[in-house]
Design a protein around this motif. Structure first.
Motif, PDB file in Angstrom:
ATOM      1  N   LEU A 284      63.955  63.372  69.463  1.00  0.00           N
ATOM      2  CA  LEU A 284      62.863  64.341  69.544  1.00  0.00           C
ATOM      3  C   LEU A 284      63.215  65.585  68.740  1.00  0.00           C
ATOM      4  CD1 LEU A 284      61.979  63.977  73.324  1.00  0.00           C
ATOM      5  CD2 LEU A 284      60.411  63.577  71.407  1.00  0.00           C
ATOM      6  N   HIS A 285      62.212  66.120  68.029  1.00  0.00           N
ATOM      7  CA  HIS A 285      62.466  67.284  67.191  1.00  0.00           C
ATOM      8  C   HIS A 285      61.184  68.072  66.977  1.00  0.00           C
ATOM      9  CE1 HIS A 285      61.264  63.996  64.513  1.00  0.00           C
ATOM     10  NE2 HIS A 285      60.765  64.921  63.686  1.00  0.00           N
ATOM     11  N   CYS A 286      61.362  69.307  66.525  1.00  0.00           N
ATOM     12  CA  CYS A 286      60.232  70.199  66.316  1.00  0.00           C
ATOM     13  C   CYS A 286      60.683  71.333  65.412  1.00  0.00           C
ATOM     14  CB  CYS A 286      59.760  70.750  67.672  1.00  0.00           C
ATOM     15  SG  CYS A 286      58.353  71.873  67.573  1.00  0.00           S
ATOM     16  N   ALA A 287      59.719  72.022  64.791  1.00  0.00           N
ATOM     17  CA  ALA A 287      60.027  73.198  63.980  1.00  0.00           C
ATOM     18  C   ALA A 287      58.921  74.218  64.161  1.00  0.00           C
ATOM     19  CB  ALA A 287      60.165  72.831  62.503  1.00  0.00           C
ATOM     20  N   ARG A 288      59.300  75.505  64.186  1.00  0.00           N
ATOM     21  CA  ARG A 288      58.337  76.591  64.289  1.00  0.00           C
ATOM     22  C   ARG A 288      58.602  77.619  63.207  1.00  0.00           C
ATOM     23  NH1 ARG A 288      57.554  81.635  66.968  1.00  0.00           N
ATOM     24  NH2 ARG A 288      59.683  81.628  67.759  1.00  0.00           N
ATOM     25  N   GLY A 289      57.527  78.044  62.554  1.00  0.00           N
ATOM     26  CA  GLY A 289      57.669  79.051  61.512  1.00  0.00           C
ATOM     27  C   GLY A 289      57.762  80.448  62.086  1.00  0.00           C
ATOM     28  N   ILE A 290      58.696  81.228  61.556  1.00  0.00           N
ATOM     29  CA  ILE A 290      58.796  82.643  61.930  1.00  0.00           C
ATOM     30  C   ILE A 290      58.304  83.509  60.788  1.00  0.00           C
ATOM     31  CG2 ILE A 290      60.378  84.523  62.519  1.00  0.00           C
ATOM     32  CD1 ILE A 290      62.089  82.509  64.012  1.00  0.00           C
ATOM     33  N   CYS A 291      58.830  83.252  59.589  1.00  0.00           N
ATOM     34  CA  CYS A 291      58.412  84.038  58.428  1.00  0.00           C
ATOM     35  C   CYS A 291      58.521  83.182  57.170  1.00  0.00           C
ATOM     36  CB  CYS A 291      59.267  85.299  58.292  1.00  0.00           C
ATOM     37  SG  CYS A 291      58.790  86.361  56.899  1.00  0.00           S
TER      38      CYS A 291
ATOM     39  N   GLU B 205      60.499  51.425  57.238  1.00  0.00           N
ATOM     40  CA  GLU B 205      59.057  51.623  57.399  1.00  0.00           C
ATOM     41  C   GLU B 205      58.778  53.114  57.395  1.00  0.00           C
ATOM     42  OE1 GLU B 205      57.237  49.598  60.663  1.00  0.00           O
ATOM     43  OE2 GLU B 205      58.604  47.880  60.523  1.00  0.00           O
ATOM     44  N   LEU B 206      57.934  53.545  56.461  1.00  0.00           N
ATOM     45  CA  LEU B 206      57.580  54.965  56.366  1.00  0.00           C
ATOM     46  C   LEU B 206      56.057  55.076  56.470  1.00  0.00           C
ATOM     47  CD1 LEU B 206      59.922  56.083  53.430  1.00  0.00           C
ATOM     48  CD2 LEU B 206      60.370  56.145  55.893  1.00  0.00           C
ATOM     49  N   GLU B 207      55.579  55.111  57.694  1.00  0.00           N
ATOM     50  CA  GLU B 207      54.137  55.183  57.929  1.00  0.00           C
ATOM     51  C   GLU B 207      53.831  56.359  58.841  1.00  0.00           C
ATOM     52  OE1 GLU B 207      52.700  51.515  59.435  1.00  0.00           O
ATOM     53  OE2 GLU B 207      53.337  50.340  57.686  1.00  0.00           O
ATOM     54  N   GLU B 208      52.650  56.984  58.624  1.00  0.00           N
ATOM     55  CA  GLU B 208      52.250  58.132  59.430  1.00  0.00           C
ATOM     56  C   GLU B 208      52.104  57.763  60.902  1.00  0.00           C
ATOM     57  OE1 GLU B 208      51.913  61.399  58.588  1.00  0.00           O
ATOM     58  OE2 GLU B 208      52.814  60.764  56.693  1.00  0.00           O
ATOM     59  N   LYS B 209      51.773  56.491  61.177  1.00  0.00           N
ATOM     60  CA  LYS B 209      51.576  56.096  62.571  1.00  0.00           C
ATOM     61  C   LYS B 209      52.888  55.982  63.338  1.00  0.00           C
ATOM     62  CE  LYS B 209      51.418  51.115  61.575  1.00  0.00           C
ATOM     63  NZ  LYS B 209      50.574  49.896  61.631  1.00  0.00           N
ATOM     64  N   ASP B 210      54.039  55.997  62.635  1.00  0.00           N
ATOM     65  CA  ASP B 210      55.338  55.962  63.313  1.00  0.00           C
ATOM     66  C   ASP B 210      55.660  57.356  63.832  1.00  0.00           C
ATOM     67  OD1 ASP B 210      57.872  55.450  64.261  1.00  0.00           O
ATOM     68  OD2 ASP B 210      58.821  55.562  62.271  1.00  0.00           O
ATOM     69  N   ILE B 211      54.934  57.755  64.851  1.00  0.00           N
ATOM     70  CA  ILE B 211      55.152  59.077  65.426  1.00  0.00           C
ATOM     71  C   ILE B 211      54.777  59.033  66.900  1.00  0.00           C
ATOM     72  CG2 ILE B 211      52.848  59.822  64.682  1.00  0.00           C
ATOM     73  CD1 ILE B 211      53.997  62.649  64.405  1.00  0.00           C
ATOM     74  N   GLU B 212      55.647  59.557  67.725  1.00  0.00           N
ATOM     75  CA  GLU B 212      55.404  59.649  69.165  1.00  0.00           C
ATOM     76  C   GLU B 212      55.501  61.115  69.547  1.00  0.00           C
ATOM     77  OE1 GLU B 212      57.495  58.365  73.382  1.00  0.00           O
ATOM     78  OE2 GLU B 212      57.880  57.159  71.581  1.00  0.00           O
ATOM     79  N   ARG B 213      54.375  61.690  69.956  1.00  0.00           N
ATOM     80  CA  ARG B 213      54.330  63.118  70.277  1.00  0.00           C
ATOM     81  C   ARG B 213      54.449  63.339  71.776  1.00  0.00           C
ATOM     82  NH1 ARG B 213      50.407  62.738  66.091  1.00  0.00           N
ATOM     83  NH2 ARG B 213      50.920  64.063  64.300  1.00  0.00           N
TER      84      ARG B 213
END
Length: 459
Positions: free
Chosen positions: A413-420, A432-440
């Protein structure tokens, strides 16, 4: 009165400026009253607001892949109804009326207006919407359509042929779908109207049509089985089976900005981006979204468009055949706006040993965050190009700056938040590099339910 805006489209008619995710209604190329650029969707929502139709009664139904565009462009001004898959207009309207009834608690006697997101029109159009809703309340017809009075014979639109009657509301005799120009001329002489793709009905009446087709299904059940539904248009599933159809004529400005010729006719600017256009380029529209310079010399009445998705050079009149001549259905979008910012695809590579790589440039807006997510089939490497932000990988949250590198193994699990001004180059590596390979999971939270903004550490 409830308003449902249908926001779909494959993005093929205005390629490469539009694509499967950034359909034409999201293109911010029109000039608003304040001089700022706005999209077709933003323009329609603004005009609905100016007509006095309350924001909390406007629903936008669209595929889940377009949700971020809608949130970014109209935000809280609309209620988003997400389609789990693309299934044409009848399933979209069915999902919408179930949402109105069950989730929003709308009264079954309330009139519902269904309209497209990509119409270019004037305030009289919205006055006509109000009239259609009023006629629904008076029970003058089960289904009321808007009929556009044609300005010329065209083979690009469907026609409705009315019977004689009150010019304010006409009983529809039959429909003709995109006839040849000569036939269209005869239809117009007999009082035919363009089918503007606008429908009005009582909520309860439409719910009966939905249940007759799908059974006594709930909103949640229809959502879960949505990708199994037949791809069916509202015209085929409903309109062709209703005997008492009425039309309300509209005689003002109305355009379908679905071709390069029609879109450019409503764009105040003719040159966009790092471009020079010289020596007799009259009637030519040039759009360059790439960092490379572009020179256009002596090309008249054409469109020249270069984006991350591709390059188009076409005569404007011939560009109406773009959808038929160029198959872009299998091309992945190379640029997307998201609620957290945007990304561009820089490179895609097949190593030849079963492993692939995809490189993206992510720009995360200040205070915005990627969803907390994981991928099963790929590792990711994030290189911070510029700015500052916070990154969570597993249980660890760290502050990052330009030059930092973060490795994210598959399944983490990972995430990123912009500060500046956070810019990230993301390299995906896997079989496999597909947009559907994502679990939120819940956005902006770690696995313990803590905000990623807390307990940060320097990388």
């Amino acid at each position: 009165m409830r308003v449902v805006i249908l926001s779909g489209g494959s993005g093929s008619r205005l390629w490469p400026l539009s694509n499967a995710v950034q359909s034409k209604q999201f293109l911010q190329v029109l000039s608003g009253p304040d001089g700022q650029k706005e999209s077709m969707l933003q323009r329609v929502c603004r005009q609905l607001d100016e007509a006095g139709i309350a924001d909390d009664r406007i629903c936008v139904v669209a595929g889940s892949e377009q949700a971020d565009y809608i949130r970014a462009q109209v935000g809280p001004k609309s209620i988003l109804i997400e389609e789990p898959a693309r299934r044409n207009t009848f399933p979209a309207i069915a999902l919408s009326v179930l949402h109105l009834s069950e989730i929003q608690g709308a009264d079954l006697s309330e009139p519902v207006i269904v309209m497209p997101a990509d119409v270019y029109t004037e305030q009289g159009y919205f006055d006509t919407l109000r009239k259609m809703a009023q006629l629904c309340e008076e029970d003058l017809s089960s289904l009321i359509l808007m009929g556009i009075r044609p300005k010329s014979a065209s083979d690009q639109f469907g026609y409705m042929v009315p019977e004689d009657g009150d010019s304010q509301i006409l009983k529809v005799n039959h429909f003709v779908e995109k006839p040849p120009v000569q036939e269209a001329e005869k239809l117009i002489q007999n009082g035919a109207l363009w089918n503007g793709g606008v429908f009005a009905f009582r909520l309860g009446w439409m719910l009966e049509r939905v249940r007759a087709s799908a059974g006594d299904v709930s909103y949640g059940e229809l959502s879960r089985q949505y990708d199994l539904l037949e791809k069916t248009s509202f015209d085929y599933a409903v309109v062709e089976k209703v005997s008492d159809i009425a039309a309300v004529p509209y005689d003002g400005e109305w355009m379908d900005l679905g071709t390069w010729g029609s879109l450019s006719s409503r764009m105040e600017d003719t040159v966009f981006g790092n471009t020079i256009c010289v020596r007799g380029c009259g009637g030519t529209t040039v759009i360059n979204e790439l960092p490379l310079p572009m020179a256009v010399i002596g090309i008249k009445d054409s469109v020249v468009c270069a984006t991350w998705d591709g390059i188009l050079v076409a005569d404007k009149k011939e560009s109406v055949h773009l959808k038929d001549d160029v198959d872009v259905s299998m091309l992945r979008p190379m640029y997307e706006q998201r609620r957290w910012g945007d990304y561009s695809v820089l490179e895609s590579m097949d190593a030849g040993d079963g492993r692939k790589s995809l490189t993206k440039h992510l720009v995360i807006a200040n205070g915005k965050a990627l969803s907390y997510q994981k991928h099963q089939h790929r590792d990711e490497i994030w290189t911070i190009l510029a700015g500052t932000g916070e990154v969570t990988v597993g249980e660890r949250t760290m502050r990052v700056k330009a030059g930092d590198v973060v490795k994210i193994p598959a399944g983490t699990l990972h995430c990123a938040r912009g500060i500046c001004g956070l810019h990230i180059v993301e390299v995906q590596i896997g079989e496999e590099l597909e947009e559907k390979d994502i679990e939120r999971v819940e956005e902006g939270m770690d696995s313990s339910g803590n905000s990623i903004a807390s307990q940060t550490e320097e990388s």
